[in-house]
Design a protein around this motif. Structure first.
Motif, PDB file in Angstrom:
ATOM      1  N   ASP A   1       0.862  -1.181   0.000  1.00  0.00           N
ATOM      2  CA  ASP A   1       0.000   0.000   0.000  1.00  0.00           C
ATOM      3  C   ASP A   1       0.901   1.234   0.000  1.00  0.00           C
ATOM      4  OD1 ASP A   1      -1.702   2.115   0.483  1.00  0.00           O
ATOM      5  OD2 ASP A   1      -2.906   1.043   1.958  1.00  0.00           O
ATOM      6  N   LEU A   2       0.988   1.922  -1.132  1.00  0.00           N
ATOM      7  CA  LEU A   2       1.915   3.052  -1.230  1.00  0.00           C
ATOM      8  C   LEU A   2       1.503   4.221  -0.356  1.00  0.00           C
ATOM      9  CD1 LEU A   2       3.038   3.211  -4.981  1.00  0.00           C
ATOM     10  CD2 LEU A   2       4.211   2.257  -3.003  1.00  0.00           C
ATOM     11  N   GLU A   3       0.214   4.392  -0.133  1.00  0.00           N
ATOM     12  CA  GLU A   3      -0.211   5.456   0.778  1.00  0.00           C
ATOM     13  C   GLU A   3       0.318   5.185   2.183  1.00  0.00           C
ATOM     14  OE1 GLU A   3      -4.391   6.058   0.674  1.00  0.00           O
ATOM     15  OE2 GLU A   3      -4.367   7.076  -1.269  1.00  0.00           O
ATOM     16  N   GLU A   4       0.285   3.934   2.601  1.00  0.00           N
ATOM     17  CA  GLU A   4       0.829   3.561   3.900  1.00  0.00           C
ATOM     18  C   GLU A   4       2.338   3.758   3.911  1.00  0.00           C
ATOM     19  OE1 GLU A   4       0.989   2.264   7.812  1.00  0.00           O
ATOM     20  OE2 GLU A   4      -0.737   2.833   6.583  1.00  0.00           O
ATOM     21  N   GLN A   5       2.995   3.436   2.794  1.00  0.00           N
ATOM     22  CA  GLN A   5       4.441   3.633   2.696  1.00  0.00           C
ATOM     23  C   GLN A   5       4.796   5.116   2.780  1.00  0.00           C
ATOM     24  OE1 GLN A   5       5.187   0.300   3.277  1.00  0.00           O
ATOM     25  NE2 GLN A   5       6.957   0.708   1.985  1.00  0.00           N
ATOM     26  N   VAL A   6       3.945   5.965   2.212  1.00  0.00           N
ATOM     27  CA  VAL A   6       4.163   7.410   2.299  1.00  0.00           C
ATOM     28  C   VAL A   6       4.055   7.873   3.746  1.00  0.00           C
ATOM     29  CG1 VAL A   6       3.196   9.668   1.696  1.00  0.00           C
ATOM     30  CG2 VAL A   6       3.434   7.902  -0.069  1.00  0.00           C
ATOM     31  N   ARG A   7       3.036   7.383   4.458  1.00  0.00           N
ATOM     32  CA  ARG A   7       2.862   7.770   5.868  1.00  0.00           C
ATOM     33  C   ARG A   7       4.043   7.327   6.721  1.00  0.00           C
ATOM     34  NH1 ARG A   7      -2.699   6.636   4.659  1.00  0.00           N
ATOM     35  NH2 ARG A   7      -2.454   4.437   5.220  1.00  0.00           N
ATOM     36  N   LYS A   8       4.644   6.216   6.363  1.00  0.00           N
ATOM     37  CA  LYS A   8       5.800   5.708   7.113  1.00  0.00           C
ATOM     38  C   LYS A   8       7.109   6.379   6.693  1.00  0.00           C
ATOM     39  CE  LYS A   8       3.953   1.059   7.953  1.00  0.00           C
ATOM     40  NZ  LYS A   8       4.150  -0.398   7.676  1.00  0.00           N
TER      41      LYS A   8
ATOM     42  N   ASP B   1       5.317  13.053  -3.285  1.00  0.00           N
ATOM     43  CA  ASP B   1       5.216  13.683  -4.603  1.00  0.00           C
ATOM     44  C   ASP B   1       5.373  12.666  -5.721  1.00  0.00           C
ATOM     45  OD1 ASP B   1       7.838  13.262  -3.915  1.00  0.00           O
ATOM     46  OD2 ASP B   1       8.491  15.342  -4.178  1.00  0.00           O
ATOM     47  N   LEU B   2       6.228  11.665  -5.517  1.00  0.00           N
ATOM     48  CA  LEU B   2       6.371  10.612  -6.525  1.00  0.00           C
ATOM     49  C   LEU B   2       5.117   9.743  -6.584  1.00  0.00           C
ATOM     50  CD1 LEU B   2       7.992   9.060  -8.622  1.00  0.00           C
ATOM     51  CD2 LEU B   2       9.063   7.776  -6.754  1.00  0.00           C
ATOM     52  N   TYR B   3       4.530   9.497  -5.419  1.00  0.00           N
ATOM     53  CA  TYR B   3       3.304   8.697  -5.385  1.00  0.00           C
ATOM     54  C   TYR B   3       2.208   9.350  -6.224  1.00  0.00           C
ATOM     55  CZ  TYR B   3      -1.165   6.958  -3.669  1.00  0.00           C
ATOM     56  OH  TYR B   3      -2.441   6.471  -3.597  1.00  0.00           O
ATOM     57  N   TYR B   4       2.013  10.647  -6.047  1.00  0.00           N
ATOM     58  CA  TYR B   4       0.968  11.325  -6.813  1.00  0.00           C
ATOM     59  C   TYR B   4       1.333  11.418  -8.299  1.00  0.00           C
ATOM     60  CZ  TYR B   4      -1.440  12.515  -2.520  1.00  0.00           C
ATOM     61  OH  TYR B   4      -2.118  12.435  -1.323  1.00  0.00           O
ATOM     62  N   ARG B   5       2.618  11.437  -8.601  1.00  0.00           N
ATOM     63  CA  ARG B   5       3.044  11.509  -9.990  1.00  0.00           C
ATOM     64  C   ARG B   5       2.754  10.204 -10.735  1.00  0.00           C
ATOM     65  NH1 ARG B   5       4.053  15.290 -13.691  1.00  0.00           N
ATOM     66  NH2 ARG B   5       4.849  16.566 -11.974  1.00  0.00           N
ATOM     67  N   ILE B   6       2.929   9.067 -10.057  1.00  0.00           N
ATOM     68  CA  ILE B   6       2.746   7.782 -10.751  1.00  0.00           C
ATOM     69  C   ILE B   6       1.311   7.268 -10.656  1.00  0.00           C
ATOM     70  CG2 ILE B   6       5.149   7.112 -10.411  1.00  0.00           C
ATOM     71  CD1 ILE B   6       4.223   5.287  -8.157  1.00  0.00           C
TER      72      ILE B   6
END
Length: 232
Positions: free
Chosen positions: A199-206, A212-217
């Motif tokens: 879960d990349l959103e969870e990875q972002v929180r951690k 910014d890369l998450y929203y880009r991809i």
């Protein structure tokens, strides 16, 4: 018009505004081009009719995912495929490529978690001759350059080290990459499809993945259901 004595007494000018005619001709040409493209796509779809690449399923969730995939395939947008290991993310990525306008171009796949971090950058971006110890004397084109106008599939993108995430973000933003040891940019034309079993959103929180890369991809995020969620 001349009088009997030869004197010029009147001039009649017959003219026609061809603007509308030219506009209709242009519209007809555009329609012919569109029809030819539709014929080509239909021919290609028939030729690939048996290339479903293992996409089977009748469950509502699976049908919804397949429809979404078919909608985004013709669009040159970045797609993020998320789902557990074994749900078929690479199969979906290949199918998106097959249904896209650049299906005749290369489909380049790389598992970001299977290559050591120190080698991953050179695989993605390439390097110039003598860029580092052990580098080929001829240099190397990275996958972004080798893919041309095709598709690059970044599997398990969550495994990218943070420093490399920064470089990938810059490449996606500027649509340019720099080979290791070079200051000359190379234009990116390839479509990007990324995948993650985390879960990349969870990875972002951690703090393990850049927001910014998450929203880009994740311009178009696609959640592929696990097999147990599509028993049909």
């Amino acid at each position: 018009i001349f009088a009997p004595d030869g004197t010029l007494v009147k001039i009649v000018n017959i003219s026609r505004d061809v603007t509308e005619l030219e506009s209709l001709k242009k519209e007809l040409q555009d329609r012919e081009i569109l029809m030819e493209e539709m014929r080509r796509q239909l021919k290609s779809q028939r030729a690939h009719a048996g290339e479903g690449q293992g996409l089977y399923g009748t469950s509502p969730r699976m049908t919804q995912v397949v429809r979404l995939m078919e909608h985004v395939a013709p669009l040159n947008v970045t797609v993020l495929l998320q789902g557990e290991t074994g749900v078929g993310k690479s199969v979906f990525a290949k199918r998106i490529h097959q249904l896209g306008p650049n299906r005749e171009e290369p489909f380049v796949q790389i598992n970001c978690g299977a290559i050591p971090a120190e080698l991953l950058e050179s695989e993605l971006f390439g390097y110039v001759p003598g860029a580092f110890t052990g580098a080929s004397k001829n240099g190397k084109n990275g996958l972004f350059v080798s893919a041309g106008r095709g598709t690059i599939f970044l599997d398990e993108i969550s495994e990218l080290p943070l420093p490399l995430q920064v470089k990938l973000l810059q490449a996606l933003q500027e649509r340019m990459v720099y080979k290791i040891g070079s200051t000359v940019p190379n234009q990116i034309h390839a479509r990007i499809i990324a995948a993650s079993n985390k879960d990349l959103e969870e990875q972002v929180r951690k703090g393990l993945f850049r927001e910014d890369l998450y929203y880009r991809i994740s311009v178009v995020p696609v959640q592929i259901p696990a097999l147990r969620e599509r028993a049909e």
